[in-house]
Design a protein around this motif. Structure first.
Motif, PDB file in Angstrom:
ATOM      1  N   THR A   1       0.852  -1.189   0.000  1.00  0.00           N
ATOM      2  CA  THR A   1       0.000   0.000   0.000  1.00  0.00           C
ATOM      3  C   THR A   1       0.887   1.237   0.000  1.00  0.00           C
ATOM      4  O   THR A   1       2.092   1.159   0.276  1.00  0.00           O
ATOM      5  N   ASP A   2       0.287   2.378  -0.280  1.00  0.00           N
ATOM      6  CA  ASP A   2       1.057   3.625  -0.268  1.00  0.00           C
ATOM      7  C   ASP A   2       1.673   3.863   1.111  1.00  0.00           C
ATOM      8  O   ASP A   2       2.819   4.314   1.216  1.00  0.00           O
ATOM      9  N   ASP A   3       0.931   3.550   2.168  1.00  0.00           N
ATOM     10  CA  ASP A   3       1.436   3.731   3.526  1.00  0.00           C
ATOM     11  C   ASP A   3       2.634   2.804   3.783  1.00  0.00           C
ATOM     12  O   ASP A   3       3.622   3.206   4.395  1.00  0.00           O
ATOM     13  N   GLN A   4       2.534   1.574   3.321  1.00  0.00           N
ATOM     14  CA  GLN A   4       3.639   0.624   3.499  1.00  0.00           C
ATOM     15  C   GLN A   4       4.876   1.070   2.718  1.00  0.00           C
ATOM     16  O   GLN A   4       6.001   0.936   3.196  1.00  0.00           O
ATOM     17  N   LYS A   5       4.667   1.588   1.524  1.00  0.00           N
ATOM     18  CA  LYS A   5       5.788   2.095   0.730  1.00  0.00           C
ATOM     19  C   LYS A   5       6.464   3.256   1.456  1.00  0.00           C
ATOM     20  O   LYS A   5       7.694   3.360   1.484  1.00  0.00           O
ATOM     21  N   LYS A   6       5.644   4.111   2.062  1.00  0.00           N
ATOM     22  CA  LYS A   6       6.186   5.249   2.800  1.00  0.00           C
ATOM     23  C   LYS A   6       7.015   4.757   3.991  1.00  0.00           C
ATOM     24  O   LYS A   6       8.106   5.265   4.245  1.00  0.00           O
ATOM     25  N   LYS A   7       6.508   3.758   4.704  1.00  0.00           N
ATOM     26  CA  LYS A   7       7.249   3.194   5.835  1.00  0.00           C
ATOM     27  C   LYS A   7       8.567   2.579   5.379  1.00  0.00           C
ATOM     28  O   LYS A   7       9.594   2.725   6.044  1.00  0.00           O
TER      29      LYS A   7
ATOM     30  N   GLU B   1      10.970   5.277   4.715  1.00  0.00           N
ATOM     31  CA  GLU B   1      11.480   5.810   5.979  1.00  0.00           C
ATOM     32  C   GLU B   1      12.562   4.895   6.553  1.00  0.00           C
ATOM     33  O   GLU B   1      13.572   5.380   7.079  1.00  0.00           O
TER      34      GLU B   1
ATOM     35  N   SER C   1      12.131  -0.598  -0.257  1.00  0.00           N
ATOM     36  CA  SER C   1      10.956   0.119   0.145  1.00  0.00           C
ATOM     37  C   SER C   1      10.338   0.703  -1.103  1.00  0.00           C
ATOM     38  O   SER C   1       9.180   1.016  -1.129  1.00  0.00           O
TER      39      SER C   1
END
Length: 135
Positions: free
Chosen positions: A104-110, A113, A131
């Motif tokens: 997901t976009d959130d997982q990609k962001k994590k 990071e 990532s």
């Protein structure tokens, strides 16, 4: 993906694998059985990125291929350091790209990071490394 981002992705991946390999197996057995490197890597990614069971099933063969490929490259004494680095980078980019297809976009962001932390600071990582696989 630019070479620095690729190197960072590979570094994150290898660091994750080495961290996992150094963690003692948690078992109540007198003879604890350590997880295989791929299982350990998957466990860490699952915890850090909150992977679903379906995502874990998709990630396992990607991580296995990456682990097998990196082991083969490490064992190949006919390669120069530069050749090995280039081949590893290609392998990591391919794996990163495959993983990002179902994150997901959130997982990609994590994941971005995590990679930024491995590089020693916050950096902009739009879609690069394990990532952000753009291989």
């Amino acid at each position: 993906m630019n070479p620095l981002r690729l190197f960072a992705a590979g570094t994150v991946l290898m660091f994750t694998l080495s961290m996992v390999a150094q963690q003692p197996a948690s078992s109540t057995d007198a003879h604890p059985v350590a997880l295989a490197p791929v299982d350990q890597h998957l466990k860490v990614l699952s915890e850090k990125l909150a992977l679903t069971a379906d995502q874990q099933d998709k990630a396992r063969p990607i991580l296995q291929e990456m682990h097998d490929g990196s082991q083969k490259l490490e064992d190949d004494q006919s390669l120069s350091a530069d050749q090995r680095h280039a081949a590893m980078s290609e392998l990591f980019m391919k794996s990163d790209k495959q993983m990002r297809e179902f994150l997901t976009d959130d997982q990609k962001k994590k994941l971005d990071e995590m990679e930024a932390q491995m590089q020693g600071g916050p950096h902009d990582h739009p879609g690069g490394s394990l990532s952000s696989p753009q291989h």
